[in-house]
Every structure is written in structure tokens, then in C-alpha cells.
Design an enzyme around this catalytic site. Structure first.
Site, mmCIF file in Angstrom:
data_model
loop_
_atom_site.group_PDB
_atom_site.id
_atom_site.type_symbol
_atom_site.label_atom_id
_atom_site.label_comp_id
_atom_site.label_asym_id
_atom_site.label_seq_id
_atom_site.Cartn_x
_atom_site.Cartn_y
_atom_site.Cartn_z
ATOM 1 N N ASN B 405 1.000 -1.331 0.093
ATOM 2 C CA ASN B 405 -0.011 -0.030 0.012
ATOM 3 C C ASN B 405 0.576 1.243 0.077
ATOM 4 O O ASN B 405 0.878 1.807 -0.979
ATOM 5 C CB ASN B 405 -0.826 0.006 1.186
ATOM 6 C CG ASN B 405 -1.927 1.122 0.992
ATOM 7 O OD1 ASN B 405 -1.989 1.936 0.256
ATOM 8 N ND2 ASN B 405 -2.953 0.678 1.896
ATOM 9 N N ASP B 406 1.662 1.642 1.223
ATOM 10 C CA ASP B 406 2.220 2.733 1.157
ATOM 11 C C ASP B 406 3.331 2.925 0.179
ATOM 12 O O ASP B 406 3.698 3.942 -0.332
ATOM 13 C CB ASP B 406 2.761 2.915 2.619
ATOM 14 C CG ASP B 406 1.574 3.236 3.662
ATOM 15 O OD1 ASP B 406 0.563 3.560 3.474
ATOM 16 O OD2 ASP B 406 1.748 2.881 4.908
ATOM 17 N N VAL B 407 4.016 1.600 0.093
ATOM 18 C CA VAL B 407 5.158 1.884 -0.866
ATOM 19 C C VAL B 407 5.056 2.049 -2.379
ATOM 20 O O VAL B 407 5.763 2.033 -3.296
ATOM 21 C CB VAL B 407 6.034 0.457 -0.686
ATOM 22 C CG1 VAL B 407 6.514 0.193 0.745
ATOM 23 C CG2 VAL B 407 5.292 -0.612 -1.287
#
Lengths: 99, 481
Positions: B405-407
């Protein structure tokens, strides 16, 4: 410990830290988890200090503390090497990876 | 050789320098161990030589332990044998059977054991020699015990958060940083106090208690996504504690191993923070992902999520000539590494070029994804680091995001208000089509919206990653629907 011993120890620490930095920087991202497991296993060398305390004739309390320390360090040594080996065994290149 | 032996014997027999044969064996064994550890570590620079390196280090460990056992100070062998046997009984199953998906938990736990061992050695040292310790030694012992106890409870906290015993979200309260600062300064003041007055036993034990508490306090505000950095830092603390014990006991192999362990943890922590574009202090005191920072996240652009079926995804993949798979923590949680590999094999059989893109902080510890994919028998020359693959996304037909997600959040490039702004991300948004496998439409661990999910070329497939991947693979092969 006197000043000489302290300085000598600092020399060793400095050289080991520098050498470690050089060697560890070369470990690829691929192997960073095995690296952590590996350094964890070798830091179990604190076992050599725990062994002396567990086995010395300094009194029951220190023997007991030493025995707990030996147990904890042994968990890291045995578990650490076994798990590092298990991980490293899995890293394969295409030619030997089964499809 | 005989000459050398007799020289050693003569030297050892001459007690005037305070050495006997046992001490000589002990010292030489530790020297050999130090050398073998360094050699072993060097082996880890290449997957081809890594196992040999590990064997060398294991031999070093054996030599070190055997050499120590012949030492003169050791008279009670039953405590030693008890500890060694118990440690093996606990350690061997942990090494042999812990699943690869649980690796961050196991590493956190082993840092706790390492910290505990070193702290107990320090306490025993103080009990035994106490006020007779020189000011240098007491400084080293106190530092050792402080770092050891911080590592012990801090790692247990990290373990609890990873395992889910404790809430993975950061726990914060007003004045937290101030309290930690007071604790930290108090510990340093206590350290100085003991150097001046080594006989102050209550102060020493007070510091043990303070270190134990500090470990808990320091990890309390750390969120799940920041675990990689914290685990590395705890690794570093454990090493520093071991090095301090080497100073206290005048034992060089401990200093060397401590420096290697501490240095390794520190380097990894630096790599991790850099991969998140954040400083150590920001990770430790920023309480990333808490409600306070989540509110400061980039504006919610809204937009419609395009949900696709298994068949849609399979159709898209059938005509793709190049695919990049981006795994994240969700792959570990869903144990989907084997299903991911199966899909990659099906794609390859279809003539599609498949690569894996591994972000440095994907997962919960350095190299987490690499180990999982290796377990699933993915060849390591298919795994690419961020810098090596990021330019290939624009020419890629389909990117498959498996639980990351964040990456892959473009907000890191576009939204200056976002807490992850500036973090290097995988440019999945630039590929021609994106398939995101996700359990539900929840936010990432950083608690922020992901614009990638609402891009026109993105197709979301909701459900358990393992099941979804399996069904896509089946459909592609023309199997059941």
C-alpha cells in the site's frame, strides 16, 4: 580495568566497527533478513560471558542469573544458526529452482 | 611445528605472566572465533557463498564455547549444562519450525533474549564485584545493563505488536516525548552517578528498572509500518550492550561481535529510514500513523474505485507481454507467496515476462519479501530492488500489487502535505494497467488514502490474496470459473 585496557578495547571496537561497516554494506538487500538472523546468532557469543558466571563459584544468585543468561544466549545461538541456514537454503537461482 | 608447540608449552608452563595452558587455549579459541565470525559475515555478501559463511561462523561459535568451558574459573558444570540443554530445547524448534511469514516476530524475540542475556551478565558482574569495580568498569557494566534491559523490554513490545498481542497502532499520550526525555536523561545521570560512586547499589538496581521501563516507553508510540526501523535499532542496541559487556569483562570477542551486531543493525536502520525518507528521531518520536498525523494526510481526492472480477483480471493478464509483481505486507499476512509464484509461473508459461519489484520497507523487516519469495521457490534473479526496476514501469503492461500500500502510494510524489511525502516509491502508477489485490478498501498501515486505487488504469480485486491469486491462475489456465 585501567585506562590502557579501555583504550585498547576502543581500538578493537573502532576497527571492528569500521570493518563491519565495509563488510555489511556489501550484503545485498536480498539477504537482509538472513543477515539479521546471522548477526543475532553470532551475538550469542555473549554465551562465553554467561558460561563463566553460571559456572563460577561466586554464589547461588549469580549462578542462577548466569544459568538464565546461558539459556537465553543458547536459544539465540541454536535458533539463530538453524533459521539462518533454513533461509539461505531457499535462495536459489533459476537453473536450480524447480518450476 | 614441534618447535612452536614446545614454545607454547614453555610459555604456558611459565606462570610468571599469570597465564596457564587453559587460559592460553581459551584466548586462542576466542581469537579464532573472532576471525571466523568476520569470515562468515563476508560470505553473506553473495547468496552463493552465504551458507559456507554461516558454517564458518558456527564453527567459530563452537570453538568459543569449548574454549571457555576449559577456563579455570568454571567449577560448577551443572548450571551450564542445564542452561545449554534448556536453551537448545527452546531454540531448536524456534529455528526449525517457525514459518517464514513469522520471521519479524522471531527476530524481535531473539533480540529480547540477547538483551536479557547481556543484562543478566551485567547484574551478576555487579553482584560479584560491586564496589570493587573501577570507574571504567562500572561505567561499562551500567551501560551494558541499561542497553540490555532497554533491548529486552523494547523487543518484547515489538514482538507483541507484530504478533497482535498489543495494538499495532501507535499508543500515544500527552507529554509522552517529554516523559521519555526525562527518563533518558535520568538514566544518563544515574550512569554518571555510579561512575562516581560505584557502591550505590540502589542506584544500580534503580537503573535496571528504569531501563526496563524505558524499553516499553520507547516502543509504545511506534506503529506497524515503522517496525522495520525499530527492529533494526533494537538489533543495534543489543550489539552495543554486548560490546559494553566486552569492555566490562575485558573480552575482545564480545567487543568485536558487539561492534558487528551493533553496526549491522545501525546500517539496516539507516537504509530503512532512507527508504521512508525519514530521520531516526522522526521514526522514534513522530508516532507515525497515529490519529494526529493521519489528519494531516493529503486531501482525499475522492474518485471512483473500479472493481474488477477474477475474469477481468485474468483477461488483462492473458494479453500482457510484461508484468511486474509488487508484494507487500499483505502477502505475508495472507501467506500468499506460493499463490503469487503460481500465477507468475502461469504467466511465464503464457510467454509473459515476469519480474518482482521489492521495496526496501515492504513488509515488517529488511528483506522480508525476499525471504518469503525464496521460500516459494522464486529464483532470486527475478527479484529487483527499487532503483533497478523503477524505470521499467512505464513500459510494463500490467503491475500486480499484492498486499502493498504505502510503498506504491503516489502521494509520496504529489502531495506535500502527506506524511509519506518524499518517500521513494515504486512507480506502479506509471504502468499501463494496475491490478491491486486487497482484502478490503481499508487504509494502509500509515493510515492514509492511496490515490493509486482511484487511477483510471487501476482495477481493484477484493478478497483474500491467496484465494484471489489462485482463482486468477485457474481462470488463466482455462480451468474452472
Amino acid at each position: 580495568m585501567d585506562l590502557d585496557t579501555l583504550l585498547f578495547g576502543l581500538y578493537i571496537f573502532m576497527l571492528a566497527a569500521f570493518l563491519g561497516y565495509q563488510v555489511i554494506s556489501k550484503v545485498p538487500q536480498l539477504l537482509h533478513t538472513p543477515l539479521m538472523a546471522f548477526t543475532n546468532a553470532i551475538s550469542g557469543i555473549s554465551l562465553v560471558a554467561s558460561l563463566v558466571i553460571a559456572g563460577a563459584d561466586w554464589g547461588l544468585v549469580t549462578n542462577l542469573l548466569g544459568a538464565i543468561a546461558v539459556t537465553a544466549a543458547t536459544i539465540n545461538v541454536v535458533g539463530g544458526f538453524l533459521i539462518t541456514d533454513r533461509m539461505l537454503k531457499m535462495f536459489k537461482k533459476k537453473k536450480d529452482a524447480t518450476p | 611445528m614441534n618447535g612452536l608447540l614446545s614454545l607454547v608449552q614453555t610459555y604456558a608452563a611459565d606462570a610468571s605472566h599469570g597465564w596457564d595452558a587453559r587460559t592460553l587455549i581459551y584466548r586462542l579459541a576466542l581469537l579464532a572465533a573472532s576471525f571466523l565470525f568476520l569470515l562468515g559475515l563476508r560470505g553473506l555478501s553473495n547468496p552463493e557463498t552465504a551458507r559456507r559463511g554461516m558454517t564458518q561462523a558456527a564453527v567459530g561459535m563452537l570453538l568459543g564455547v569449548l574454549g571457555t568451558l576449559v577456563q579455570r574459573d568454571i567449577v560448577h558444570y551443572h548450571w551450564i549444562i542445564g542452561g545449554l540443554v534448556l536453551g537448545t530445547i527452546i531454540g531448536a524448534p524456534m529455528g526449525l519450525w517457525i514459518p517464514m511469514t513469522k520471521m519479524p516476530e522471531r527476530i524481535a524475540l531473539s533480540h529480547a533474549f540477547g538483551g536479557l542475556a547481556v543484562a543478566l551478565v551485567g547484574v551478576a558482574e555487579y553482584l560479584h564485584r560491586g564496589a570493587q569495580l573501577s570507574s571504567f568498569s562500572i561505567g561499562a557494566v551500567t551501560f551494558e545493563v541499561l542497553m540490555g534491559s532497554i533491548t529486552f523490554t523494547g523487543s518484547l513490545m515489538a514482538f507483541g505488536k507484530l504478533q497482535g498481542f498489543l495494538p499495532g497502532k501507535p499508543t500515544t499520550f500527552p507529554g509522552q516525548n517529554a516523559l521519555n526525555f526525562i527518563f533518558l536523561s535520568g538514566c544518563l545521570a544515574g550512569l554518571v552517578g555510579l561512575i562516581v560512586k560505584p557502591e550505590l547499589a540502589p542506584l544500580f538496581y534503580g537503573l535496571v528498572a528504569a531501563g526496563t521501563l524505558l524499553g516499553i516507553l520507547l516502543v509504545l508510540p511506534i506503529g506497524g509500518a515503522d517496525m522495520p526501523v525499530v527492529i533494526c535499532l533494537l538489533n543495534s542496541y543489543a550489539g552495543l550492550a554486548a560490546a559494553a559487556s566486552g569492555f566490562a569483562l575485558d573480552n575482545n570477542v564480545l567487543i568485536i561481535c558487539g561492534a558487528l551486531d551493533g553496526g549491522s543493525g545501525f546500517i539496516l536502520a539507516m537504509i530503512m529510514s532512507k527508504a521512508m525518507n525519514r530521520s531516526f528521531s522522526n521514526v522514534l518520536f513522530g508516532a507515525f500513523g497515529s490519529d494526529a498525523t493521519a489528519l494531516a494526510a493529503g486531501p482525499d481526492k475522492g474518485g471512483n474505485v473500479r472493481e474488477g472480477t477474477i475474469e477481468d483480471a485474468a483477461e488483462l493478464l492473458k494479453i500482457a507481454s510484461s508484468v511486474i509483481i509488487v508484494p507487500g505486507y499483505g502477502m505475508a499476512v495472507g501467506q500468499a507467496q506460493h499463490a503469487t509464484r503460481d500465477l507468475a509461473n502461469a504467466l511465464a508459461a503464457n510467454g509473459t515476462r515476469v519480474k518482482y519489484a521489492i521495496h526496501p520497507v515492504a513488509g515488517r523487516m529488511p528483506g522480508h519479501m525476499n525471504v518469503l519469495l525464496a521460500e516459494a521457490n522464486v529464483s532470486y534473479d527475478q527479484l529487483f530492488e527499487l532503483e533497478a526496476i523503477n524505470d521499467e514501469f512505464p513500459q510494463t503492461d500490467v503491475s500486480i500489487v499484492v498486499g502493498a500500500n504505502d510503498v506504491v502510494n503516489p502521494a509520496a510524489k504529489t502531495a506535500p502535505g502527506s506524511p509519506i511525502f518524499g518517500m521513494p516509491i515504486l512507480n506502479v502508477d506509471q504502468s499501463k494497467a494496475v491490478i491491486v489485490l486487497k482484502r478490503s478498501m481499508g487504509k494502509g498501515f500509515a493510515g492514509i488514502e492511496n490515490e493509486l486505487f482511484v487511477l483510471p488504469q487501476t482495477m481493484m480485486v477484493f478478497g483474500d490474496a491467496k484465494v484471489t491469486l489462485g482463482r486468477i491462475t485457474q481462470t488463466m489456465k482455462g480451468g474452472g470459473h
